[in-house]
Design an enzyme around this catalytic site. Sequence first.
Site, PDB file in Angstrom:
ATOM      1  N   LYS A 204      -6.275   5.049   1.207  1.00  0.00           N
ATOM      2  CA  LYS A 204      -7.220   5.455   2.258  1.00  0.00           C
ATOM      3  C   LYS A 204      -7.955   6.737   1.856  1.00  0.00           C
ATOM      4  O   LYS A 204      -9.167   6.832   1.969  1.00  0.00           O
ATOM      5  CB  LYS A 204      -6.485   5.645   3.577  1.00  0.00           C
ATOM      6  N   GLU A 210       0.604   9.207  -6.348  1.00  0.00           N
ATOM      7  CA  GLU A 210       1.030   8.126  -7.233  1.00  0.00           C
ATOM      8  C   GLU A 210      -0.135   7.206  -7.588  1.00  0.00           C
ATOM      9  O   GLU A 210      -0.314   6.805  -8.747  1.00  0.00           O
ATOM     10  CB  GLU A 210       2.156   7.317  -6.567  1.00  0.00           C
ATOM     11  N   GLY A 265      -0.697   2.460   7.665  1.00  0.00           N
ATOM     12  CA  GLY A 265      -0.446   1.877   6.353  1.00  0.00           C
ATOM     13  C   GLY A 265       0.542   0.731   6.370  1.00  0.00           C
ATOM     14  O   GLY A 265       0.349  -0.286   5.706  1.00  0.00           O
ATOM     15  N   ARG A 266       1.618   0.866   7.136  1.00  0.00           N
ATOM     16  CA  ARG A 266       2.650  -0.180   7.144  1.00  0.00           C
ATOM     17  C   ARG A 266       2.226  -1.418   7.922  1.00  0.00           C
ATOM     18  O   ARG A 266       2.942  -2.408   7.946  1.00  0.00           O
ATOM     19  CB  ARG A 266       3.965   0.385   7.670  1.00  0.00           C
ATOM     20  N   GLU A 351      10.145   4.029   8.894  1.00  0.00           N
ATOM     21  CA  GLU A 351       9.046   4.978   8.983  1.00  0.00           C
ATOM     22  C   GLU A 351       8.545   5.070  10.424  1.00  0.00           C
ATOM     23  O   GLU A 351       8.044   6.113  10.850  1.00  0.00           O
ATOM     24  CB  GLU A 351       7.905   4.565   8.054  1.00  0.00           C
ATOM     25  N   HIS A 382      27.414 -11.974  -3.052  1.00  0.00           N
ATOM     26  CA  HIS A 382      28.200 -11.596  -4.226  1.00  0.00           C
ATOM     27  C   HIS A 382      28.067 -10.112  -4.535  1.00  0.00           C
ATOM     28  O   HIS A 382      28.381  -9.676  -5.645  1.00  0.00           O
ATOM     29  CB  HIS A 382      27.777 -12.448  -5.427  1.00  0.00           C
ATOM     30  N   LYS A 510       5.430  15.697   0.046  1.00  0.00           N
ATOM     31  CA  LYS A 510       4.175  15.625  -0.705  1.00  0.00           C
ATOM     32  C   LYS A 510       3.636  17.037  -0.988  1.00  0.00           C
ATOM     33  O   LYS A 510       3.203  17.347  -2.096  1.00  0.00           O
ATOM     34  CB  LYS A 510       3.134  14.830   0.087  1.00  0.00           C
TER      35      LYS A 510
END
Length: 540
Positions: A204, A210, A265-266, A351, A382, A510
């Site tokens: 955005k 990153e 965002g999510r 979040e 397992h 951040k």
Amino acid sequence: MTSETLALSRASAIRQLQFHFKQQKWSLRELFATDPQRTTSFSCEASGIYLDFSKNHLRQDTLQLLLDYAEDQDLSSQIAALLEGANVNNTEHRPALHTALRFQGAAKTEHERAVADCRVQMQRFADSIHQQKWLGFSGKAIRHIVNIGIGGSDLGPRMVVEALGSWHKESIRVHFVANIDGADLINTLKGLNPEETLFIIASKSFSTLETRENALSARRWVLAAGATEKQLSQHFVAVSSNIVAAQDFGIAPENIFPMWDWVGGRYSLWSAIGLPIILACGYNVYEQLLAGAHSMDTHFASAPLKENLPVLLALIQFWYRQCWGASSQVILPYAQRLSKFPAWMQQLDMESLGKSVDKEGKPLEYPSGSVIWGTEGTNGQHSFHQLLHQGTDLIPADFIAIKQPTSELSEQHRWLLACCISQSQALLRGKSLHETRQELEDAGYTHREAHALAPHKAIPGNRPSNTLILEKLDPLHLGALLALYEHKVFTSGCLMGINPFDQWGVELGKQLSAQIYNAADGNVPEDWDSSTRSLMEKLL
């Protein structure tokens, strides 16, 4: 109802639920024994998803207490406010209109018209790629798409692209890069030809650490292959609201897809962040995904609370969090193609609900979000299922099963479903100490040996689970499943009186990372703690 009144009602209702919990001896075996048709009363279906919630410590009066609590919190009005575009994100003073991203029919509102324009832009772009009209700097068709994003700009589309593997187009392969660890990008680019590779920069702000660093490295990779600065626009598009930064990077204005503040965002996979889905599977598949989600939106808006799938899931989680002390929940999709679903759920739930103050900024007097974790069945059986069955913590589980096979190996699918059902049954039933001793003696152990070994093999059972069944893993049902959990999380926020649409907690790290990066040159502030200073010296 005022916020103060709601808070008082909330505290009182939680105490009432806790009193109800303490007055009972909760046994799932007994609940089923006293009501052999229990599942009829504790199951429902909507948008092609069947929910069996009978394996929970719920009686009719328990469920009614929870529904009364939802009514006291004015849940129906809060649902309407979300869907009508009210400023439900009160700390950022804006609506949360991810449901507008999947509207059906003619656009009626300003937001829907913006979405419709974006859909046209995405479809035209995807068509140019699929029809091989979009060419790289050397004249070759694009065969590889690399989505560079992180968080919501990565988890959602990555999960959907993997889930819809049966719909992938043969001519295009879609890859994802998120981690700032350079190995992620390098490993992804191995074997790819820069002349045939196009990057989607999904950010955005166009400044996410990153994403920015991976994008710059990808840019150098394309330039090193012989592209000119001018030709970069043939290999990069962006999903961003920062038009200037994207253009400065080398992206043509017509290839910048919009992001809006009213979409978190999510929740953004339904927006242009979902562009990799269209490129991997085609626009028609994307439309079906939207239609499935819209179907669940309609159900959420109109179904009575007692028959409302997102509401029921949220109430059950609230019951176990507030009264049973369950601090985590495990998500168990019995479908390999849903292996990324638990990771998507982690961000969506944790979040959103990882808060310690209510909407008014007052400290919570009760626990908030749960730890969400899990993996695909049967792999989890397992690894960590041992903890579910014999560990000391009670961990509610959501099993997700797909009725129709996702491959031509139908016999293996039958085993997959048998394992799914048996795990939920084992959590319910367990195996008592008496049953275990008898079983050992029947197998030839002496009485003494059986008594010594039985405590290790006994399984307490009486552990809760939901089972959700999708008829098939197709775009329509997947869209409904994702919207179901989105609305469950929103409902959970309403039940706890918190804002599920902000995420201020991620900002501090951040900010500090930039300070630490810059301090690596040797100018370390004196007021930093000794641990941070020591780690700086050893690592940077």
